[in-house]
Motif scaffolding. Structure first.
Motif, PDB file in Angstrom:
ATOM      1  N   SER A  72       0.816  -1.217   0.000  1.00  0.00           N
ATOM      2  CA  SER A  72       0.000   0.000   0.000  1.00  0.00           C
ATOM      3  C   SER A  72       0.846   1.263   0.000  1.00  0.00           C
ATOM      4  N   HIS A  76       1.716   6.123  -6.288  1.00  0.00           N
ATOM      5  CA  HIS A  76       1.112   6.337  -7.610  1.00  0.00           C
ATOM      6  C   HIS A  76       0.712   5.040  -8.320  1.00  0.00           C
ATOM      7  N   PRO A  78      -2.149   1.906  -8.181  1.00  0.00           N
ATOM      8  CA  PRO A  78      -3.343   1.378  -7.516  1.00  0.00           C
ATOM      9  C   PRO A  78      -3.160  -0.078  -7.101  1.00  0.00           C
ATOM     10  N   VAL A  80      -4.732  -3.813  -6.515  1.00  0.00           N
ATOM     11  CA  VAL A  80      -5.800  -4.741  -6.883  1.00  0.00           C
ATOM     12  C   VAL A  80      -5.567  -6.020  -6.094  1.00  0.00           C
ATOM     13  N   LEU A 159      -9.222   2.979 -10.826  1.00  0.00           N
ATOM     14  CA  LEU A 159      -7.780   2.765 -10.728  1.00  0.00           C
ATOM     15  C   LEU A 159      -7.023   4.092 -10.709  1.00  0.00           C
ATOM     16  N   ARG A 160      -7.484   5.046 -11.510  1.00  0.00           N
ATOM     17  CA  ARG A 160      -6.800   6.346 -11.560  1.00  0.00           C
ATOM     18  C   ARG A 160      -6.877   7.064 -10.211  1.00  0.00           C
ATOM     19  N   SER A 161      -7.989   6.908  -9.518  1.00  0.00           N
ATOM     20  CA  SER A 161      -8.162   7.557  -8.212  1.00  0.00           C
ATOM     21  C   SER A 161      -7.575   6.715  -7.072  1.00  0.00           C
ATOM     22  N   ARG A 162      -6.965   5.590  -7.418  1.00  0.00           N
ATOM     23  CA  ARG A 162      -6.274   4.718  -6.464  1.00  0.00           C
ATOM     24  C   ARG A 162      -7.215   4.190  -5.377  1.00  0.00           C
ATOM     25  N   GLN A 163      -8.446   3.918  -5.755  1.00  0.00           N
ATOM     26  CA  GLN A 163      -9.324   3.211  -4.824  1.00  0.00           C
ATOM     27  C   GLN A 163      -8.925   1.734  -4.821  1.00  0.00           C
ATOM     28  N   PRO A 164      -8.726   1.123  -3.655  1.00  0.00           N
ATOM     29  CA  PRO A 164      -8.382  -0.302  -3.640  1.00  0.00           C
ATOM     30  C   PRO A 164      -9.512  -1.138  -4.218  1.00  0.00           C
ATOM     31  N   VAL A 198      -3.647   4.238 -16.202  1.00  0.00           N
ATOM     32  CA  VAL A 198      -2.675   4.144 -15.102  1.00  0.00           C
ATOM     33  C   VAL A 198      -1.402   3.529 -15.667  1.00  0.00           C
ATOM     34  N   VAL A 201      -0.297  -1.478 -12.319  1.00  0.00           N
ATOM     35  CA  VAL A 201      -1.193  -1.935 -11.262  1.00  0.00           C
ATOM     36  C   VAL A 201      -0.440  -2.941 -10.408  1.00  0.00           C
TER      37      VAL A 201
END
Length: 214
Positions: A72, A76, A78, A80, A159-164, A198, A201
């Motif tokens: 984590s 920069h 994301p 998954v 993914l761009r907003s880096r939400q898990p 992105v 990943v």
């Protein structure tokens, strides 16, 4: 999405634009809903009560937890999370663990198993995301292609907003077999990388083991 919509109707036509915008918003509502912090707190409290009745104990694997926390911290990129699916409790339990460790509330892919409209609505408020209905059909006109375009754009934004993101690789009743929905979600992640949404990943394996599967 604009490319798909622009193949039907005339740009600048207010009625045409309102119609397509309404369809796009309906599809987004079918995929996900805004997170409800109140529902999340209530469900976390209820989950703790449920776990205390179902199991003698719940143990965290420290080595795996350290690996997840280290991942984590990658800037920069994301996250998954990939997991097997042994029980219907896996989604709430993994979400609870990740949230309790400061990793945020993950968006959890929900497979093809049947959900009632009320349960589907609740899961969307808790971070569940669904494939839009009609996606499995072969597109014959732009309206058929629109669900796939909206879903691809949605995945790029997640993914761009880096939400898990948490993807279950199988259905609970069919172990060791990659489900059709998992293949679809993984293809969307791959497509987002190929499209340049992105740069990369980070795939992180996580899992739950049960002495007795509930």
């Amino acid at each position: 999405v604009q490319d798909v919509a622009s193949t039907r109707g005339q740009k600048g036509d207010d009625g045409w634009e309102r119609r397509w915008k309404r369809k796009i918003l309906e599809l987004l509502g079918d995929i996900q809903a805004p997170l409800s912090l109140l529902l999340l707190r209530i469900c976390h409290w209820a989950l703790l009560k449920l776990l205390s009745r179902l199991f003698l104990s719940v143990q965290l694997h420290r080595g795996q937890l350290e690996m997840v926390l280290r991942a984590s911290g990658t800037p920069h990129v994301p996250l998954v999370f990939l997991s097997a699916h042994k029980s219907q409790l896996d989604g709430p339990l993994l979400s609870f663990v990740l949230f309790s460790q400061g990793l945020g509330v993950p968006r959890v892919t929900v497979g093809a198993q049947g959900c009632s409209p009320r349960l589907r609505s609740l899961l969307r408020r808790l971070g569940g995301i669904f494939l839009p209905s009609g996606l499995e059909q072969t597109p014959r006109d732009p309206e058929d292609a629109l669900p796939g375009a909206v879903l691809a754009a949605y995945m790029e934004e997640v993914l761009r907003s880096r939400q898990p993101l948490l993807i279950f690789l199988e259905e609970p009743a069919v172990p060791l077999h990659l489900s059709a929905s998992a293949r679809h979600w993984l293809a969307l992640v791959q497509g987002a990388v190929r499209a340049g949404a992105v740069p990369d990943v980070l795939l992180v394996p996580v899992g739950i083991g049960y002495d007795v599967v509930p």
